[in-house]
Design an enzyme around this catalytic site. Structure first.
Site, short mmCIF file in Angstrom:
data_model
loop_
_atom_site.label_atom_id
_atom_site.label_comp_id
_atom_site.label_asym_id
_atom_site.label_seq_id
_atom_site.Cartn_x
_atom_site.Cartn_y
_atom_site.Cartn_z
N THR A 1 0.86 -1.18 0.00
CA THR A 1 0.00 0.00 0.00
C THR A 1 0.90 1.23 0.00
O THR A 1 1.33 1.70 1.05
CB THR A 1 -0.92 -0.01 1.23
N LYS B 1 -7.06 1.02 -3.67
CA LYS B 1 -6.68 0.44 -2.38
C LYS B 1 -6.79 1.50 -1.28
O LYS B 1 -7.32 1.26 -0.19
CB LYS B 1 -5.25 -0.10 -2.45
N LYS C 1 -1.14 6.60 8.09
CA LYS C 1 -0.36 6.61 6.84
C LYS C 1 -1.29 6.51 5.63
O LYS C 1 -1.19 7.30 4.68
CB LYS C 1 0.62 5.43 6.83
#
Lengths: 297, 297, 297, 297
Positions: free
Chosen positions: C95, C171, C240
């Site tokens: 990711t 994602k 994040k």
């Protein structure tokens, strides 16, 4: 003193001019060389590269648009870092990120050069009229040495200790405060307007009750009139500065929910084509949200 | 003039006192009768009900804590409405909702009475020193008639047209502006502090660059020192006023995202036990979010 | 096929194991070499550098923690880029940011190598049980070639066109959706609880009315119980990923106000010492804001 | 049982019809009498006032649009309260405020009548197909008595204890959850779209990875298609329900920042003329903020 000056935009040109006017010997550089003409007429020498402007200088100022420009002119090929003499000082007045300021601190120290961070508050007119307020941070002896130059730029100076990045934090916080006040005014004007209060009347209250500070009165006036061009400070730069405040907040672990809200509004402005209007165009966004006025075009 | 005065709290007492000092004949009422003692010593008569204070008056002022208190004292049993002579005028200085102001407008008009909305800006010290700023709205002739009374209260007056609720909108917007500035300062101080900038140094910049307006300087000072008691204006009243601004916004269909954010922070403050601290305790909430300081107890 | 696998964390290990189990020949690399032991027992060879894992591979997977780790392992010294044969394909399942994905796209193309972006949805248990859902984007022929590998990882695959960064966007959007639902649940549980509704009863309604999707039921259960350790997915990783979504939004000029709100809550969690708890600890933050429960320690 | 039914809108009509279909004897009332025709054909008697519908009933249902309508039909002149026999039960299925639910609880108790709060989840189609989910709260014996009626309305029932307002809190939380998911989807779709991902492809991922729950799939489909008329549930009702959740939060001292954000977006929708579109038009607002699409007309 022998002074290099990197970056001759709306702010840099009057700042450099004031330094020349105060009797310092200038070598200037700008990406678009023609912008250097007014300084040339004041007796400044025009350099071909940032390195050339730094080579014989005791102090080099930089006043650039953003991190990218500052990085290139200082750390890049033919940049300031590569040529500045040992013990000479780089004074960075650009509104850059805390992170880049920390990188510059280290890079100059490693090269045996000095680094003072000295961003300024005020718009081009203030720069021209020596009305800037300077916030400076860096090693005490270095700040002492450049003090005559800093005081030649404006009406006052606040010293913020030995860590250069502190001055960048304060500059970003300052722009965040202005943007906050504009957002609050924008929402208030929209509310007042839709409740039948004339924008001029609300402005009158604001001036009487709150602000003697020109910084807020001027923005309130712009929002009251809905006059967002030409831009004194472009909305896309507002987005940049609030984003830098958020980055600094993330690094220091400080949530800034009001800054997040401002960022989204500035980003909406950019996405809807207002990036080149003045950042007080927050006022137009508030009107549109309230269905008062549609975006033209 | 024969003047009734309803509500002798921190604000109402000095306001009534200034009216008495200007030579007007006062009949005062307060829920807790003992608070009327200082006025009695200035020669005021003390009434047992709001109706009694209104019965022979040319003008009745009200200065009450919230919608609930204002509704009861004006529209309730033995309220002002039931006794005020025809053509006499009710001047409402309380910070109440736009909706209640509109109900009062109608009720007084139906009863052949006058109604002027005249909220004030300033804290108790300003009221005592005749430094309030008054914003007034209502039928022109009525505002004209009460003008000598309004000017006896403060340093100036802005007239906002014939619709009384306009003055309430502007008062709510004003408190929203103050709260916005405090939130912006709170977040900035938290950022500066966690980045190693002394709170005192940041305060110094703020004063130099931005605010000559005491209203902002004082709050910035409180936040810099972290001094939130005793409350000049309680956080739970901040919650009330921002909520009223949001209600006005909903009625007029004006989204106020910054006000929503402030409401959530004030409500967090109340939920965490800070309702009786000064509303500048937004500064403490910002520190806690940033992990700088834990709530005691 | 000859497959390199870079990154043997909680997700990478079961993914690599499934590839080995499907009969492919693996060379694996992990910064901490001991983590490779289970794969070794399945017959994989252990490489000393990412480059070594890539040297003879037809396909190299990477499954790393963040941009920093991915950048180093792919673009750094002895990285994948330096050794991957022409026409071999790098499948990036990490990711990472849209911006880094775009840099990798260009770097591999310049080197004559293939690049497919294929992030996965699912937690370690799902990886172990071949229940991941894969979203893949890249040149058609390359996706075709790696399809057998992707289908060996999970229960299904959505193809998102030829631009690899599209898969990263999706994602990040997916994680943003999960975080949004958790925030909504967190606030709802706090409201219900303070209004006297048992958390278990609210959970029961949620399951009955809304979610058959285990992804939401599990998080709702965690929030209902207030069970945030051990972390399935750490709160600092939530910070994040939401931050990456905001960065992607800024680049594409898409304001994401809900993501901004989530970012501030995650950042508050980190600042207050909850970075290593599960990201569903949003539930604890909501309780604390409401004064239901104080942070321990 | 003898059942009164107050309110024959999109939801009330199929609910009443199901009660009639289950063999109960109905007396119905609706402000616009013609809406009662279908029930008349099922054998229901049509009353001229809410009081008349309540007079001989063992149980009276109410299913009304908002607080105002509920207040009038129950507490107003010729309202349910004035005529309901002692020990008969009022079942309130309307989505009303927690505060009004508490007032009704008290009013009915004072009159010796029963009161059960039983809002439902599901749209008109679900009501018609007996697929509603009911959440009920009230004194145990009363809930027991009306259980056969509640189970005739839907596919299941969650009991939430003896305090009626608990059921209202849960209903409001439920609508808040749906709105949150829609906002998250709206922002995600805008991001995906502007990053070049087809809305249909993103929908496909959403369905595969997240939601088996039709409630979310349907809204995701609407947002993917940008199909917001005709409204299943109008955006202005979304504004109402989120506002009620915020009011409940304020009363219980629970900050709900995500609800505040949703309220501002719904209010923006109303202010910009979308109040009668489906509440999933949050998707259109996200597109407009991102400059993807301008509001027509």
């Amino acid at each position: 003193m022998k002074v290099g000056f990197i970056g001759l935009g709306n702010m840099g040109t009057p700042m450099a001019s004031n330094l020349a006017g105060a009797g310092h010997e200038l070598v200037v550089w700008n990406r678009t060389a023609s912008k250097a003409d007014p300084l040339k007429q004041q007796g400044a020498r025009v350099a071909k590269t940032p390195a050339e402007a730094a080579r014989d200088a005791e102090v080099v100022f930089s006043m650039l648009a953003d991190d990218h420009a500052a990085e290139e002119a200082v750390l890049g090929r033919d940049g300031v870092l590569s040529a500045l003499p040992k013990n000479a000082i780089h004074v960075s007045s650009s509104t850059i990120s805390v992170a880049l300021s920390e990188r510059l601190t280290k890079a100059h120290a490693d090269a045996g050069q000095g680094y003072v961070s000295a961003p300024v508050f005020g718009r081009p007119e203030a720069a021209a009229g020596k009305q800037l307020w300077v916030v400076a941070a860096g090693p005490k002896a270095q700040v002492e040495k450049v003090r005559p130059l800093l005081t030649a730029l404006g009406r006052g100076l606040t010293e913020l200790g030995e860590r250069p990045a502190a001055a960048n934090t304060v500059k970003l916080s300052g722009n965040f405060l202005i943007a906050s006040m504009m957002e609050a005014l924008s929402e208030s004007f929209a509310l007042a307007e839709k409740c039948g209060v004339e924008r001029a009347a609300f402005l009158d209250v604001f001036k009487s009750v709150f602000a003697k500070a020109p910084i807020f009165e001027n923005y309130a006036g712009a929002i009251a009139k809905g006059q967002y061009t030409p831009a004194g400070f472009a909305l896309r730069l507002g987005l940049k500065d609030v984003s830098l405040a958020l980055e600094a907040g993330r690094a220091a672990e400080v949530p800034l929910p009001l800054a997040s809200l401002l960022r989204d509004h500035f980003l909406t402005g950019v996405a809807q084509g207002r990036g080149d209007e003045d950042w007080s165009a927050l006022g137009a966004l508030a009107q549109e949200r309230a269905g008062i006025k549609k975006k033209q075009g």
